[in-house]
Design a protein around this motif. Structure first.
Motif, short mmCIF file in Angstrom:
data_model
loop_
_atom_site.label_atom_id
_atom_site.label_comp_id
_atom_site.label_asym_id
_atom_site.label_seq_id
_atom_site.Cartn_x
_atom_site.Cartn_y
_atom_site.Cartn_z
N THR A 192 -9.61 -40.62 -43.35
CA THR A 192 -8.22 -40.43 -43.63
C THR A 192 -8.00 -39.16 -44.20
O THR A 192 -7.19 -38.35 -43.90
N PHE A 193 -8.80 -38.96 -45.46
CA PHE A 193 -8.56 -37.80 -46.02
C PHE A 193 -9.05 -36.60 -45.20
O PHE A 193 -8.57 -35.38 -45.28
N VAL A 194 -10.05 -36.70 -44.61
CA VAL A 194 -10.75 -35.63 -43.49
C VAL A 194 -9.45 -35.41 -42.43
O VAL A 194 -9.23 -33.96 -42.29
N ASN A 195 -8.86 -36.19 -41.88
CA ASN A 195 -7.71 -36.14 -41.07
C ASN A 195 -6.77 -35.27 -41.80
O ASN A 195 -6.21 -34.29 -41.23
N LEU A 196 -6.19 -35.60 -42.90
CA LEU A 196 -5.01 -34.78 -43.58
C LEU A 196 -5.76 -33.38 -43.91
O LEU A 196 -4.82 -32.62 -43.65
N GLY A 197 -6.90 -33.40 -44.39
CA GLY A 197 -7.30 -31.85 -44.42
C GLY A 197 -7.04 -31.09 -43.40
O GLY A 197 -6.79 -29.74 -43.56
N ALA A 198 -7.76 -31.56 -42.22
CA ALA A 198 -7.72 -30.88 -41.05
C ALA A 198 -6.48 -30.50 -40.70
O ALA A 198 -6.04 -29.38 -39.93
N LEU A 199 -5.28 -31.43 -40.88
CA LEU A 199 -4.16 -31.33 -40.14
C LEU A 199 -3.41 -30.12 -41.15
O LEU A 199 -2.74 -29.15 -40.55
N THR A 200 -3.55 -30.17 -42.42
CA THR A 200 -3.03 -29.39 -43.46
C THR A 200 -3.65 -27.95 -42.89
O THR A 200 -2.71 -26.75 -42.91
N ALA A 201 -4.94 -27.78 -42.83
CA ALA A 201 -5.53 -26.67 -42.47
C ALA A 201 -5.01 -26.14 -41.18
O ALA A 201 -4.57 -24.88 -41.08
N GLY A 202 -4.64 -26.80 -40.27
CA GLY A 202 -4.18 -26.39 -38.90
C GLY A 202 -2.72 -25.89 -39.05
O GLY A 202 -2.52 -24.71 -38.46
N LEU A 203 -1.72 -26.42 -39.96
CA LEU A 203 -0.80 -25.79 -40.29
C LEU A 203 -0.68 -24.51 -41.03
O LEU A 203 0.00 -23.53 -40.75
N ARG A 204 -1.68 -24.56 -41.77
CA ARG A 204 -1.74 -23.36 -42.65
C ARG A 204 -2.07 -21.97 -41.50
O ARG A 204 -1.66 -20.96 -41.77
N VAL A 205 -3.17 -22.19 -40.72
CA VAL A 205 -3.12 -21.23 -39.65
C VAL A 205 -1.99 -21.23 -38.58
O VAL A 205 -2.29 -21.02 -37.36
N SER A 206 -0.90 -21.52 -38.77
CA SER A 206 0.27 -21.63 -38.07
C SER A 206 0.02 -22.34 -36.69
O SER A 206 0.43 -21.76 -35.51
N MET A 207 -0.58 -23.69 -36.58
CA MET A 207 -0.65 -24.08 -35.44
C MET A 207 0.73 -25.18 -35.13
O MET A 207 1.57 -25.23 -36.31
N THR A 208 0.98 -25.64 -34.04
CA THR A 208 2.30 -26.15 -33.94
C THR A 208 1.93 -27.89 -34.79
O THR A 208 0.61 -28.11 -34.71
N GLU A 209 2.91 -28.56 -35.07
CA GLU A 209 2.71 -29.68 -35.72
C GLU A 209 1.95 -30.75 -34.85
O GLU A 209 0.99 -31.39 -35.23
N HIS B 207 -0.19 -29.79 -32.50
CA HIS B 207 -1.50 -29.45 -32.33
C HIS B 207 -2.43 -29.71 -33.47
O HIS B 207 -3.36 -30.29 -33.42
N ALA B 208 -1.68 -29.45 -34.69
CA ALA B 208 -2.38 -29.71 -36.08
C ALA B 208 -2.81 -31.31 -35.93
O ALA B 208 -3.72 -31.73 -36.51
N LEU B 209 -1.87 -32.29 -35.67
CA LEU B 209 -1.97 -33.66 -35.66
C LEU B 209 -3.18 -34.15 -34.75
O LEU B 209 -4.01 -34.84 -35.27
N LEU B 210 -3.23 -33.41 -33.70
CA LEU B 210 -4.39 -33.63 -32.76
C LEU B 210 -5.70 -33.15 -33.14
O LEU B 210 -6.72 -33.96 -33.25
N LEU B 211 -5.67 -32.12 -33.88
CA LEU B 211 -6.72 -31.51 -34.65
C LEU B 211 -7.21 -32.39 -35.93
O LEU B 211 -8.61 -32.60 -35.64
N GLY B 212 -6.38 -33.10 -36.37
CA GLY B 212 -6.84 -33.83 -37.72
C GLY B 212 -7.51 -35.10 -37.04
O GLY B 212 -8.36 -35.78 -37.50
#
Ligand code: GDD
Ligand code: MN
Length: 375
Positions: free
Chosen positions: A258-275, A277-282
């Protein structure tokens, strides 16, 4: 007449065998043997002593030969070194119906042996010379670190046994109890804990002792051996709790995921992915992470099977779990509108995770022949 076992039964073999694992205990051993000899004299107890030495090459061999005591046997072990394997080898040579293990460095008082034997004679399966039971003590100068270390290790073993001092190296048991422990696994050095759990001993008695600091030589237990304790615990948990230990590991991996998921999600948003896409990345990152950890730990018995097939299965099971999470959450919201979406989601996640676990345990990581863990 004494109720204590003696080595004078009709078949001439000793009733009690004392196993002493040693590595470079040239200085301490003569003192231990003196105190054991004194015990034989003053308390009229007889026994054989088996010294399981890891080829110390420090004069131990010559010293024992020179002492030439008929009740002392030296076993020089040239390979498979280590405290627990040495103890097991000593136990294999033992002839007595009562088995006792103690350290050579006089931390364990031989004078406690009669009370330990008495407890066995009174019906105990397993007796521990214990530092932490009422009346037990340790040398005052135990540093804080050593004390915390010992206490933490003890707490981690609590679900396996309720004894106060499961880390003890001073213990006695009857031969039939020992034989109940099928294939003891000598990983790490907590051999008493290993035998305690695997033998299923029920009547366990702790005899209080004063654990003195070693006066001669130095401790042999290194940090890397201490780390093996975690591995040892994991195996004993699997042995004792089976599927429940797998579920616990699965949920622990899930929590980390769950932490890894949230970490990747946040990182995705930082590099300006859409929400989205970031969710899927997480989700994708945590699925890969969870897969690798579950394969390595939770379901390690199936590590020999093809990884790709398992990965596809894991993704499918995760998908099924997600569908369950989603539907249970929505259904709950509809049936019990007072419930907040978060609470409903927690319930949904629990259901989804359990289904997920079942799928993985019985379909994805099914081992055709579950083999005993070997690493
Ligand atoms: N054969 C063999 N091989 N014997 C060994 C080895 C080894 O690799 N390592 C240690 N020993 C022997 C020592 O010579 C000693 O007789 C006994 O095992 C205990 O080793 P210590 O080095 O004195 O260990 P400790 O004092 O740190 O640990 C003791 O107390 C712990 C609880 O605090 C041991 O009794 C542990 O089992 C116990 O958990
Ligand atoms: Mn010691």
């Amino acid at each position: 007449m004494s109720t204590l076992p003696t080595d004078r039964p009709t078949d001439g073999s000793p009733e009690l065998s004392i196993i002493v694992p040693t590595f470079r205990e040239f200085e301490a051993l003569p003192h231990l043997l003196d105190r054991l000899a004194e015990l034989r004299r003053s308390r009229d107890i007889s026994f054989e002593v088996i010294i399981a030495d890891d080829d110390s090459q420090d004069g131990t061999e010559a010293m024992i030969a020179e002492k030439d005591l008929p009740w002392v046997q030296l076993l020089v072990r040239k390979e498979n070194h280590g405290l627990s394997p040495a103890v097991l080898d000593g136990l294999a040579l033992a002839r007595g119906n009562t088995l006792l293990v103690m350290d050579a460095d006089l931390s364990h008082p031989p004078e406690a042996i009669p009370a330990m034997l008495k407890a066995l004679a009174d019906g105990a399966d397993f007796v521990i010379g214990s530092r932490y039971t009422d009346g037990g003590t340790t040398a005052d100068d135990w540093g804080l670190v050593r004390w915390i270390n010992s206490r933490v290790a003890t707490v981690l073993a609590r679900p396996l046994t309720s004894v106060a001092d499961p880390m003890a190296g001073f213990f006695a048991l009857r031969r039939d109890t020992f034989e109940h422990a099928k294939d003891p696994d000598p990983v790490g050095y907590k051999i008493a804990l290993e035998l305690l759990v695997r033998s299923g001993a029920k009547r366990i008695v702790e005899i209080p002792i004063h654990f003195s600091d070693r006066a001669h030589g130095e401790s042999k237990l290194t940090l890397s051996q201490q780390l093996l304790y975690i591995k040892h615990l994991r195996r004993l948990y699997i042995f004792k709790y089976g599927i429940w230990s797998h579920l616990t590991q699965f949920l622990m991996v899930g929590a980390l995921g769950t932490f890894v998921n949230l970490g990747a999600l946040t990182a995705g948003l930082r590099v300006s992915m859409t929400e989205r896409h970031a969710l899927l990345l997480g989700i994708a990152t945590s699925i890969c992470f969870n897969f690798l950890l579950n394969r390595r730990f939770t379901f390690s018995y199936a590590r020999a099977e093809a990884i790709l097939k398992q990965f596809v299965g894991f993704v499918a099971a995760s998908f099924a779990g997600a569908v369950v999470t989603y539907s249970v959450t929505l259904a709950l919201r509809e049936k019990v509108p007072q419930l907040s979406i978060q609470l409903a989601a927690v319930f949904g996640i629990v259901c989804g995770s359990i289904l997920n676990f079942m799928f993985n345990r019985f379909l994805v990581f099914r081992a055709k022949h579950i083999r005993p863990e070997s690493s």
